[in-house]
Write a protein that holds these residues in place. Structure first.
Motif, PDB file in Angstrom:
ATOM      1  N   THR A   1      24.026  21.578  20.319  1.00 38.31           N
ATOM      2  CA  THR A   1      24.026  22.565  21.398  1.00 38.31           C
ATOM      3  C   THR A   1      23.052  23.700  21.077  1.00 38.31           C
ATOM      4  N   ASP A   2      23.088  24.163  19.834  1.00 38.15           N
ATOM      5  CA  ASP A   2      22.152  25.218  19.413  1.00 38.15           C
ATOM      6  C   ASP A   2      20.696  24.757  19.546  1.00 38.15           C
TER       7      ASP A   2
ATOM      8  N   ASP B   1      32.855  18.926  15.329  1.00 34.41           N
ATOM      9  CA  ASP B   1      32.628  20.322  15.739  1.00 34.41           C
ATOM     10  C   ASP B   1      31.257  20.794  15.265  1.00 34.41           C
TER      11      ASP B   1
ATOM     12  N   LYS C   1      28.006  21.851  17.596  1.00 28.10           N
ATOM     13  CA  LYS C   1      27.362  23.162  17.547  1.00 28.10           C
ATOM     14  C   LYS C   1      25.872  23.008  17.246  1.00 28.10           C
TER      15      LYS C   1
END
Lengths: 418, 418
Positions: free
Chosen positions: B350-351, B343, B347
């Motif tokens: 993706t960020d 996870d 994140k």
């Protein structure tokens, strides 16, 4: 974009073969071209507006978990026979054609059948649901009359989302989310609160009501009753004493207004999922029906409505969020220093990410350029002339204001980058 | 995108109703769905690939002065009668339909007639030309046989540009520019130099030759002769001694290969502009004909070709520029620390703007996840497991490599952001 590189021209006169004000304005400003009644092509600026509206809708659909797809136009007869919607007596606005082999095909006017059928490859258990799939795709509806420009097309661009839920409860949660997403979309498109109303309208087999989103406007073709305090409305079509009672609405608090439908959401129940053989197995291993909903927004219809709703006597007035460009830059006269200064600020603004349409046409008069800035509806007009150069200022005017302002270069950049 | 939010599933077996390898692979990997022979819908990942290919083409068309438009599908019979292309004896792959009123309409298979007719509102003098208008739009061709998957569709996405020039000379300059733009597009789509050849092919009424762009591949349906030294080719259809002579090509230097056409550009002369009544007035005030060209690339065809050309035994292999995501992230097993770490890196990537598809499915086995990463063709695979956590490393593998590499977090980010 330089006007000299843009092939469209504006017209002063309304086209003689067009009675809808939205299409008259958009044709005069060079945004669209009429191919036949209810069928339009989009030229450069019109394509940008359609794309900007689409992108706002896309972002809000993605935000509530939508998966974007693109379904085919050509439709397989068997699927629609299975749901009972192939027969022209059931659906009177099909466009149909034939393969060379003689097999009949339809042109999609909606996509419950093919999408639901396609999902049979992916749905088996409760773990495969819910599914929210949407597309922004061209629809075909063989309308008997198509005299409303982009508001009622025979060929039009539409966002249609279909939801597949495991229960009524799961469905209702998403249904409410999508209603909220719709209201966000309208705000982003430039419509203020207080003129868009979620409106009770007639439902289908599986639901007493559907929800329409209605824009209150004198050009509206629908009549609705609004309760401003509760911020909801009811369509005249379903407004009986019994229905008002059931909704807890008081007749005396309602105001009758004209409105245009700018979106609708429907509970479909399991009519199409059952007909297409799409079921799921629940945690207990039992076969269950799937609860569907559909959620439509006409993209080209919205473009027509925005055009017509905000326009004034001088032409289009685009909200900033959908305007093809932010600034209409005009060089007045053909003096070398004016052209040089205009070229320079065009480059500077473009480099800074400000969308500029630069009217660099040597053969156009000052009057023509100023009239085009208004007719094309670009939010901000920026003029460079011998006079502004001498005074070392820039002349700017908001499309909706009567006043021009003179600002320094740093103030200009700050204003436009906002 | 989390796999748990993506509704598609892969399949191990080829669909029984599909004989084209490109469509078999794309259906198995969940990118497309077959509606009928030659008609496909695009599901989430397929829609992203189509959009990425379209965007590369759009950028290169804009770079040579293209104005993007969107023409209608429904076609007005009169326009096509004026050019002699309405009759089914002249054009044998029309899809036609009828308005409720009985009036016949066609579904656009190309757009010379409506675009040229639409330009009559904008072209008067030499100052209004040249015009380069293009669209990325769905075309309909009623093919007798449609067994090649996305390579020959009855409904397909195409980029078609039309040029309107004031003279042969002006036309030729743009024609060469567009040929260069095509070669740039193919390079950006992942095709190396040396496998795409600009190829002399049969011309039309106004030009001895047209130019095809051919991809040398054993799956090709065309036969072409290539001159590797001169980096040009000639289609077998036009390869006579006389033609070779006129092109200065030497028969002995030519190599016969199989190839697939992935684009073509045509000189049209003034056939359509004259037929539609589109002329211009030159500097001397004389009425003149307009020289047209058309420039096509099948977008969905390219998607099929890229799929088929780069695939291996394990599935699709997307070039980075068109892959729906850059990284396929896998969490192995359902231990809380593995999920937490996956996870977190999801994140973080993706960020950082890295496109990640995250296989977070609790119910899928390690084998299923690894097989899906290959079948879906994502360029980089990233695995998080109890073992990688213990060693404080990330396991990465290039789709086209057999080896896995273990890297630190900082090396991972640096590698993926490249």
């Amino acid at each position: 974009m330089r006007r000299s590189k843009l092939f469209v021209k504006t017209r002063r006169e309304n086209p003689t073969d067009e009675e809808a004000r939205n299409a008259q304005l958009l044709i005069r400003a060079g945004y669209i071209h009429k191919e036949m009644a209810g069928v339009y092509s989009y030229f450069t600026l019109g394509k940008i507006v359609i794309d900007k509206i689409s992108q706002i809708i896309r972002e809000e659909m993605d935000a509530i978990g939508g998966n974007e797809v693109l379904m085919s136009t050509l439709q397989n007869k068997e699927l629609w026979q299975a749901s009972g919607r192939w027969d022209d007596k059931q659906v009177d606005n099909w466009f149909k054609s034939r393969l060379i082999s003689g097999v009949e095909v339809g042109l999609g006017f909606t996509h419950e059948e093919p999408l639901t059928s396609g999902l049979r490859n992916f749905v088996a258990s409760y773990q495969d649901l819910p599914i929210y799939a949407y597309q922004i795709q061209t629809k075909f509806r063989n309308e008997l009359r198509a005299k409303s420009g982009l508001l009622r097309g025979r060929e039009f661009l539409m966002k249609d989302l279909y939801s597949y839920s495991r229960s009524e409860q799961e469905h209702k949660i998403f249904y409410e989310k999508s209603a909220e997403a719709y209201l966000k979309i309208y705000r982003r498109l430039g419509f203020d609160d207080g003129i868009i109303f979620r409106t009770f309208a007639s439902g289908g087999v599986f639901s007493k009501f559907s929800d329409e989103f209605q824009l209150v406007t004198p050009i509206g073709e629908d009549t609705i009753y609004i309760d401003r305090e509760k911020n909801i409305a009811i369509n005249k079509e379903v407004c009986t004493d019994e229905v008002l009672d059931s909704l807890g609405l008081n007749k005396t608090a309602l105001e009758e207004v004209r409105a245009v439908e700018i979106g609708n959401i429907f509970t479909l129940g399991s009519k199409y999922s059952d007909a297409m053989g799409l079921f799921f197995t629940d945690k207990e291993g039992q076969k269950q029906s799937i609860v569907m909903g559909c959620y439509g927004i006409g993209v080209s219809r919205l473009m027509g409505l925005i055009a017509e709703h905000f326009a004034d006597d001088l032409g289009l007035v685009w909200p900033k969020s959908v305007s093809p460009y932010s600034v209409y830059l005009i060089s007045l006269g053909n003096a070398a220093d004016v052209i040089e200064a205009a070229d320079k600020i065009y480059k500077r603004l473009t480099d800074a990410g400000v969308g500029v349409i630069y009217d660099d046409r040597g053969g156009a008069s000052a009057g023509e350029k100023l009239a085009d800035a208004d007719l094309m509806g670009i939010p901000m007009r920026l003029v460079i002339s011998q006079k502004t150069l001498q005074e070392n200022v820039y002349e700017i005017k908001d499309r909706t204001s009567k006043e021009v302002k003179l600002v320094s270069e740093s103030d200009l950049i700050a204003t436009l980058e906002k």
